[in-house]
Motif scaffolding. Structure first.
Motif, PDB file in Angstrom:
ATOM      1  N   SER A   1       0.702  -1.151  -0.010  1.00 55.42           N
ATOM      2  CA  SER A   1       0.197   0.178   0.062  1.00 55.42           C
ATOM      3  C   SER A   1       0.753   1.345   0.094  1.00 55.42           C
TER       4      SER A   1
ATOM      5  N   THR B   1      -5.283  -3.538   4.411  1.00 54.69           N
ATOM      6  CA  THR B   1      -6.323  -3.299   3.116  1.00 54.69           C
ATOM      7  C   THR B   1      -6.937  -4.689   2.968  1.00 54.69           C
TER       8      THR B   1
ATOM      9  N   ALA C   1      -4.826   2.926   3.020  1.00 58.29           N
ATOM     10  CA  ALA C   1      -4.480   2.574   4.297  1.00 58.29           C
ATOM     11  C   ALA C   1      -3.139   2.081   4.405  1.00 58.29           C
TER      12      ALA C   1
ATOM     13  N   ASP D   1      -3.280  -2.578  -6.049  1.00 61.44           N
ATOM     14  CA  ASP D   1      -2.707  -2.859  -4.820  1.00 61.44           C
ATOM     15  C   ASP D   1      -3.393  -4.216  -4.495  1.00 61.44           C
TER      16      ASP D   1
HETATM   17 MG   LIG Z   1      -1.928  -2.854   1.969  1.00 61.22          MG
END
Ligand SMILES: [Mg+2]
Ligand SMILES: Nc1nc2c(ncn2[C@@H]2O[C@H](COP(=O)(O)OP(=O)(O)O)[C@@H](O)[C@H]2O)c(=O)[nH]1
Length: 382
Positions: A16, A36, A28, A79
């Motif tokens: 992230s 996340t 986050a 992500d």
């Molecule tokens: Mg993460």
């Protein structure tokens, strides 16, 4: 062509943080697991030398940007959380994780060089772990490929076309096209008779798909905490720092630097900030770390074998109808042609293709003319 690069890795690898630095968004970030839980999508850039350097005027990109001749061409970044601790040792990977990697044209396999006790993990162990994760993805793909194989073979048995025409029905879920299937088939020893394919063929097909067509790049993060990265670099790993990348991003948005490449502090930076930026700059200069933008560019251009092509309306001024210079930069597959570019611009332009013109040589190019990296091309169409 749409390029999507997924960032995968275990919790705490820094996915992230890296995503945030690459896309300029805040997501986050936390020192605990499962911060996340859903795949997040953003835009990052590969960097190429802009052809506007050959002109007297600067370009005006419609998408992306250009800094002193460094052209930033957009690619999507994901992500991808959900790669659990211990996957690669048979603990399995989440469905959501698999769904996300299905949509990625390439992956960054982000590796945390520290264990939970914050001790360095030996290099052999890191490469083994990375290998295990990649193997698990390959095995997953192979099992999807092999599921209901006999049924599939019966379904396509009446077809006369080449193998890729049949196989597309099986691997279409992964978004691989017929030319890519052909490339995989040519790289190995695959029997023409699909009925005779077994585990070996499935694994081989899947391995090539995940290394050549959808490559996974091993990248070690948190290099800022490592004193000497040479051992990692010598074992073929790229070492980055998502933390530094984020600092560079922030320094830029505060006006402490004006160039994210040279990281030269401006008078706006106070003494402490200047020292911090210089420390960062020196670590890149010394080759201790590499910039994520360079890793991304190398992955997309070299490993995935793509080129960047600039379609224009005026082959003399290299501009569009409104006079914007080099407004578009298209990422194309190496081997694609003038006609492919025409279709990439618009289906109507492709259908009405008359000829193309090379903006550098002013030579007329036919449909099948193979494009080169950095080509500036005018397409003439009905
Ligand atoms: Mg993460
Ligand atoms: N020192 C250092 N810490 C980092 C780096 N990247 C991430 N971290 C830290 O590692 C922790 C996990 O980061 P996060 O991005 O949430 O990891 P994710 O679980 O993979 O998404 C956070 O405390 C980050 O601040 C880095 O390059 N250097």
């Amino acid at each position: 062509m749409e390029i999507t690069v997924g960032i995968a890795g275990k919790p705490n690898a820094g996915k992230s943080t890296l995503f945030s630095a690459m896309t300029g968004t805040t997501v986050a970030i936390g020192d605990y697991q499962f911060t996340t839980t859903e795949t997040t999508r953003g835009v990052s850039y590969i960097v190429t030398k802009c052809p506007h350097l050959e002109l007297k005027h600067e370009c005006s990109p419609k998408h992306g940007k250009c800094f002193s001749g460094r052209r930033y061409v957009p690619v999507d970044v994901l992500d991808i959380p959900g790669l659990i601790e211990g996957s690669g040792q048979g603990k399995g990977m989440g469905n959501q994780f698999m769904d996300s990697i299905r949509g990625a044209s390439a992956m960054i396999n982000l590796i945390n060089p520290f264990n939970q006790e914050k001790e360095r993990i030996p290099v052999d162990q890191l490469t083994n772990e990375a290998q295990e994760v990649e193997n698990e993805i390959i095995i997953w793909f192979a099992s999807r490929l092999g599921s209901e194989w006999e049924k599939f073979c019966r379904k396509v048995s009446h077809m006369n076309g080449p193998l890729e025409e049949k196989l597309i029905q099986k691997v279409g879920f992964f978004g691989i096209g017929q030319p890519e299937i052909r490339k995989i088939l040519n790289s190995g020893n695959f029997p023409e008779l699909l009925n005779s394919w077994g585990n070996d063929e499935m694994t081989e097909f899947s391995r090539t798909a995940m290394t050549v067509i959808r490559p996974m790049e091993r990248v070690v993060n948190k290099g800022d905490l490592i004193h000497d990265t040479s051992e990692l670099i010598n074992s073929g790993l790229r070492v980055i720092s998502a933390d530094y990348e984020l600092s560079i991003q922030r320094a830029y948005s505060l006006g402490l630097i004006t160039d994210m490449d040279s990281i030269e502090p401006t008078p706006k930076a106070n003494e402490k900030q200047s020292l911090a930026l210089e420390k960062i700059r020196n670590e890149y200069r010394a080759g201790k770390l590499v910039r994520i933008q360079d890793v991304l560019t190398d992955l997309v251009k070299n490993r995935m074998e793509n080129i960047v092509v600039y379609p224009v309306y005026d082959d003399g001024k290299w501009c569009d109808k409104d006079g914007n210079i080099l407004p578009d930069a298209f990422i194309m597959k190496k081997g694609e042609t003038a006609l492919d570019l025409a279709f990439a611009v618009h289906t109507d332009i492709g259908n009405g293709f008359i000829r193309a013109v090379d903006g550098r040589t002013r030579m007329i190019l036919g449909k099948t003319h193979e494009l080169k990296d950095s080509d500036v091309i005018r397409v003439v169409s009905r």
